[in-house]
Motif scaffolding. Structure first.
Motif, mmCIF file in Angstrom:
data_model
loop_
_atom_site.group_PDB
_atom_site.id
_atom_site.type_symbol
_atom_site.label_atom_id
_atom_site.label_comp_id
_atom_site.label_asym_id
_atom_site.label_seq_id
_atom_site.Cartn_x
_atom_site.Cartn_y
_atom_site.Cartn_z
ATOM 1 N N GLY A 1 0.812 -1.209 0.000
ATOM 2 C CA GLY A 1 0.000 0.000 0.000
ATOM 3 C C GLY A 1 0.844 1.257 0.000
ATOM 4 N N VAL A 2 1.953 1.224 0.728
ATOM 5 C CA VAL A 2 2.839 2.392 0.781
ATOM 6 C C VAL A 2 3.608 2.557 -0.522
ATOM 7 N N THR A 3 4.249 1.487 -0.963
ATOM 8 C CA THR A 3 5.108 1.599 -2.147
ATOM 9 C C THR A 3 4.317 1.855 -3.424
ATOM 10 N N ASP A 4 3.096 1.326 -3.504
ATOM 11 C CA ASP A 4 2.285 1.497 -4.716
ATOM 12 C C ASP A 4 1.266 2.626 -4.583
ATOM 13 N N ASN A 5 1.357 3.394 -3.506
ATOM 14 C CA ASN A 5 0.545 4.601 -3.338
ATOM 15 C C ASN A 5 -0.960 4.295 -3.357
ATOM 16 N N LYS B 1 -4.325 9.949 1.637
ATOM 17 C CA LYS B 1 -3.294 10.887 2.088
ATOM 18 C C LYS B 1 -3.904 12.238 2.429
ATOM 19 N N LYS B 2 -3.188 12.950 3.292
ATOM 20 C CA LYS B 2 -3.562 14.320 3.601
ATOM 21 C C LYS B 2 -3.138 15.216 2.431
ATOM 22 N N LEU B 3 -3.601 16.451 2.449
ATOM 23 C CA LEU B 3 -3.283 17.393 1.384
ATOM 24 C C LEU B 3 -1.772 17.554 1.212
ATOM 25 N N ASP C 1 1.193 13.372 3.307
ATOM 26 C CA ASP C 1 1.427 12.337 4.318
ATOM 27 C C ASP C 1 0.263 11.352 4.333
ATOM 28 N N ILE C 2 0.578 10.076 4.603
ATOM 29 C CA ILE C 2 -0.478 9.074 4.737
ATOM 30 C C ILE C 2 -1.341 9.401 5.944
ATOM 31 N N PHE C 3 -2.645 9.264 5.764
ATOM 32 C CA PHE C 3 -3.576 9.481 6.871
ATOM 33 C C PHE C 3 -3.674 8.201 7.692
ATOM 34 N N PHE C 4 -3.436 8.309 8.992
ATOM 35 C CA PHE C 4 -3.525 7.162 9.895
ATOM 36 C C PHE C 4 -4.656 7.373 10.896
ATOM 37 N N GLY C 5 -5.283 6.268 11.282
ATOM 38 C CA GLY C 5 -6.307 6.287 12.316
ATOM 39 C C GLY C 5 -6.191 5.048 13.173
ATOM 40 N N ASP C 6 -6.766 5.080 14.346
ATOM 41 C CA ASP C 6 -6.706 3.938 15.256
ATOM 42 C C ASP C 6 -7.985 3.123 15.156
ATOM 43 N N VAL C 7 -7.842 1.875 14.671
ATOM 44 C CA VAL C 7 -8.964 0.935 14.638
ATOM 45 C C VAL C 7 -8.486 -0.387 15.248
ATOM 46 N N PHE D 1 -5.571 3.532 5.344
ATOM 47 C CA PHE D 1 -6.847 3.205 4.723
ATOM 48 C C PHE D 1 -6.760 3.319 3.199
ATOM 49 N N PRO D 2 -7.176 2.272 2.480
ATOM 50 C CA PRO D 2 -7.115 2.308 1.011
ATOM 51 C C PRO D 2 -7.975 3.447 0.450
#
Length: 398
Positions: A351-355, A359-361, A364-370, A377-378
């Motif tokens: 997911g990271v390498t293939d984008n 992402k935020k504006l 940066d990748i948007f992260f959340g706690d689940v 999140f895809p």
């Protein structure tokens, strides 16, 4: 020495001011742009387009700019519908738009909207719509004494939604799913209103937070949205089946499902290991109770990593699936689109390498706690990400 931070507005306490909601004002002019009728007002307007004789779109807007793009919920072919014969009659007080089955009346003073059938019965009546300075919108509709309401997606309450209020904002609720809960996992802003032997649907084409309130006003109900467009589709019946048929014409229809998918599904939170699942299936068969599907919740995964099986609790998933299939039972595993942040985890690395992640504006990748902890999140607005996700779904079930 203190700088400007010392007088930051938030440090001076909250500033309390009442938001002044306003209507779009009274009618100014009627314009026709192809099949679209644009009713201009003092502070905005409304655009009306008939997709069929029994289905029309009305988009209210503020300011002068009109944007008629739709969300992906609307089928592309319906964005440019075939021409519908519409009779337009303008008077001092209002404008009437007539098809072979409907009469839509717009009040020039209030921009209230009344929809009637050819027999003159009032099907729906929007009394007023107003907007907040921050862009929220709210419309009030007439609610006859014999009104009944259905729809709105997954709600933990009664089939008839009269006397209730619901928020369309997908929410992961761990608390017991009681009727009082107003938001759950699946939000569909379609409401079907039945009264006086008639049925019609209202679909709000807005993926943001919206509220359908059949509780607060007694003799009226309201539809509001916090952000985005107030873009409403009126779907005539008069039978409920016709409303659903026309709604699926608008938004798309599913393929015919496999026979097993409409059988009995056994689900709970949660089956903890492979042996428990197999014992459950055997018990159904021993007691001659029909069962076509068993659901696996999050405990089948390895530390809640999507597309994995826990090597201790589910040591041989292939064997389990084979035994279940021999009993005529399928498995539906939960597929949580929260990918655990773990550099050693292949799905996260891909997911990271293939984008593939949201992402935020700033990039940066948007992260959340689940469930897995910190997760990415895809971004399913990208077709290639959806395809990547489907490939992984196929791999776990192959």
């Amino acid at each position: 020495m203190e700088g400007s931070e010392a007088i930051h507005p938030d440090k001076l306490g909250p500033i309390s001011m009442q938001e002044a909601w306003k209507t779009i004002g009274s009618f100014k002019a009627l314009e026709q742009q192809g099949d679209v009728y644009v009713c201009r007002a003092e502070r905005g307007g409304a655009a009306i387009v008939f997709l069929t004789e029994d289905l029309f779109r009305i988009k209210f807007f503020t300011g002068t700019d009109l944007d008629l793009t739709t969300t992906i919920a609307i089928q592309p072919v319906q964005e440019s519908p075939a021409s519908v014969e519409v009779q337009v009659e303008e008077s001092v007080d209002g404008i009437k738009f007539g098809t072979s089955t409907l009469l839509v009346e717009l009040d020039k003073r209030t921009f209230g909207l009344t929809v009637k059938n050819k027999e003159g019965q009032i099907i729906a009546e929007q009394k007023i719509i107003s907007f907040s300075p921050r862009g929220a919108a709210n419309a009030i509709f007439e609610m006859p004494t014999d009104s009944h309401f259905y729809g709105l997606g997954e709600k933990a309450s009664f089939l008839d939604k009269r006397g209730e209020r619901y928020t369309n904002w997908n929410t992961d609720v761990f608390a017991p799913h009681m009727p009082e809960i107003e938001a759950l996992y699946e939000s569909i802003p379609l409401m079907i209103h039945m009264h006086s032997g008639l049925s019609y649907g209202l679909f709000l084409d807005n993926p943001g937070r919206s509220d359908f309130d059949m509780r607060s006003h007694g003799i009226a109900f309201s539809i509001g949205c916090s952000t985005g467009s107030y873009d409403l589709y009126f779907i005539n019946g008069p039978e409920l089946k016709e409303v659903v048929k026309r709604y699926t014409f608008l938004t798309g229809r599913i393929a015919i499902p496999p026979k097993w998918s409409i059988g009995y599904h056994q689900s709970r939170y949660s089956y903890m290991n492979q042996q428990e699942v197999l014992d459950l299936a055997k018990t159904f068969r021993e007691k001659n109770i029909p069962c076509d599907v068993i659901y696996l919740d999050i405990h089948y995964m390895n530390e809640y990593r999507v597309f994995t099986f826990d090597p201790v609790r589910f040591p041989d998933p292939d064997k389990m699936l084979s035994e279940l299939r021999n009993m005529g039972i399928r498995i539906v595993p939960i597929v949580d689109p929260g990918v655990k942040k773990d550099p050693k985890y292949p799905i996260y690395r891909e997911g990271v390498t293939d984008n593939h992640f949201c992402k935020k504006l700033e990039g940066d990748i948007f992260f959340g706690d689940v469930w897995p902890g910190t997760s990415a999140f895809p971004d399913f607005t990208e077709d290639r990400t959806s395809k990547w996700w489907l490939i992984n779904i196929a791999s776990i079930l192959s």
